[in-house]
Enzyme design. Sequence first.
Site, PDB file in Angstrom:
ATOM      1  CB  SER A  64      13.218 -10.269  -3.020  1.00 50.49           C
ATOM      2  OG  SER A  64      12.890 -10.946  -2.318  1.00 50.49           O
ATOM      3  CG  ASP A 278      16.724 -11.170  -0.973  1.00 48.07           C
ATOM      4  OD1 ASP A 278      15.201 -12.098  -0.998  1.00 48.07           O
ATOM      5  OD2 ASP A 278      16.137 -10.129   0.226  1.00 48.07           O
ATOM      6  N   PRO A 498      -5.980  -2.499  -1.290  1.00 52.20           N
ATOM      7  CG  PRO A 498      -5.091  -0.493  -0.384  1.00 52.20           C
ATOM      8  CD  PRO A 498      -5.549  -1.682  -0.468  1.00 52.20           C
ATOM      9  CB  SER A 499      -0.762  -3.339  -5.265  1.00 49.30           C
ATOM     10  OG  SER A 499       0.762  -3.499  -5.670  1.00 49.30           O
ATOM     11  CB  THR A 501       4.543  -1.995  -5.166  1.00 47.00           C
ATOM     12  OG1 THR A 501       3.862  -2.937  -5.828  1.00 47.00           O
ATOM     13  CG2 THR A 501       5.490  -1.566  -4.639  1.00 47.00           C
TER      14      THR A 501
END
Length: 541
Positions: A64, A278, A498-499, A501
């Site tokens: 992406s 994308d 929190p992320s 990843t």
Amino acid sequence: MDSEALRKYSALHPKPAGLTLQYGTAGFRTRAEQLDHVVFRMGLLAALRSRAVAATIGVMVTASHNPEEDNGVKLVDPLGEMLHPSWEEYATQLANAEEQELEKVITDICQKAAVNLHKDASVFIGRDTRPSSKKLSQSVIDGIQVLGGQYHDYGLVTTPQLHYMVCCQNTQGQYGKATLQGYYEKLSKAFMKLIEQSHCSRKSQRHLKIDCANGIGALKLSEMKPYFPQEVLIHIYNDGTKEKLNHLCGADFVKVHQKPPGGLDMKPNEKCCSFDGDADRIVYYYKDTAGHFHLIDGDKIATLISIFLKELLAKVNQDFKMAVVQTAYANGNSTRYLQETLKVPVHCVKTGVKHLHHKAQEFDVGVYFEANGHGTVLFSKAAETKIRQLVKEEKDDGKREAAKMLENMIDLINQTVGDAVSDMLLIEAILALKGLTVQQWDALYADLPNRLLKVQVADRRVIDTTDAERRALTPPGLQEKIDALVKKYKLSRAFVRPSGTEDVVRIYAEADTQENADALAHEVSLAVFHLAGGKGAPPQP
């Protein structure tokens, strides 16, 4: 299962030592050179998933809006939706299994998910334009073939196009033809029919400059150009012939940096938009005569679509339930406008497309967009059937005309997933039908000034949230601190999450002025740093 073939092919796609990855909303994403074993194994998983649900499954190779050096892979379920959460767990197990455990993990999945390996398996594959994508999609094919599955490789497609193909295939063509030509024809036909319902012919409205992020969107838009009516003049920039994918351009760059992309010259009041790498996200923007940049993000796109839908639904006079689904990142003024001015119910859910999509399915008409420009509109089966019936049977001209517009909207919208091409055509049709300029659209409401920050922490899991991520449960004292800071500023709010990843905590703050939004975001980031185990030096203002 042919153990010998599995061992042989697995050795051709070895897993690097010590690498563990997690399947998230975006599937797997990391540096391209670390992905070969993962995509091979996702070929295996797709063949298993296909047998479990007795339907065609999609595998898309893309990362992406990530840099060109990265890549990723995600699976598409039978109706074009995201992979079922229980199978995300299987994907993670399979990707992280050591080579000697691979056969055992596959056997375990087969038992837990009642997979019959003697059944047929069918998988559709697509890929973006990254240099690494072709080789990686070949590894997917290896995985499918090891487990005796059939596949169709669509080659270069946008992510939403692959979702569309999978849905068409599994609805036996009810959703459309599972070919690129079928996609172009369905969308362009619905778009032309909508435009024809316009009573004004302001041709000057139809110029649009599109930044394609040097990605797949440029290729596919060029292929689609012959299908557009003459009045629609699209000008493609960042088409991938000169620069790197997503480098200083694309929807994510424009949204995060609040400035125009490189490679596109903007004249005052020219309507422009950006796709991501994308082509499943879109944002609009323009520069005013004073040279100020104006961003029109997913919140404002959802608002424009909601205004139009609400008018049409009022005209057909059916008891359809409509709602807009947002995340905590939606600008406070967009929520206010939708609820107070438009009187449309708004629901807030956790970040991640699957949460928005799921919630939107609860309504006859569910509009969902993330602020980053990823979104679509979902119509319930019952609503769609009723609308198509009204087109055929309704005697009242006004009602029938409105039903016809709704029917064309249903055919123009890619209901499987956010689709930059489909969303762009829908927006262009609505602006033309309502005779709106990009400036008038922008003026519906003014965004509250906001700021996004991130803080590196030792372990992101120390932060736990509730209330659709708008409040922090842990660490102790953090939410109380945020509440106290928010009280200092007008029209303000802030939250931390929190992320999904990496070990960072994301911070969002908004307030009455940019100065106050920046100050609030900084103070919250300091609180996170001190209370949630920040790494390195404390955040600087």
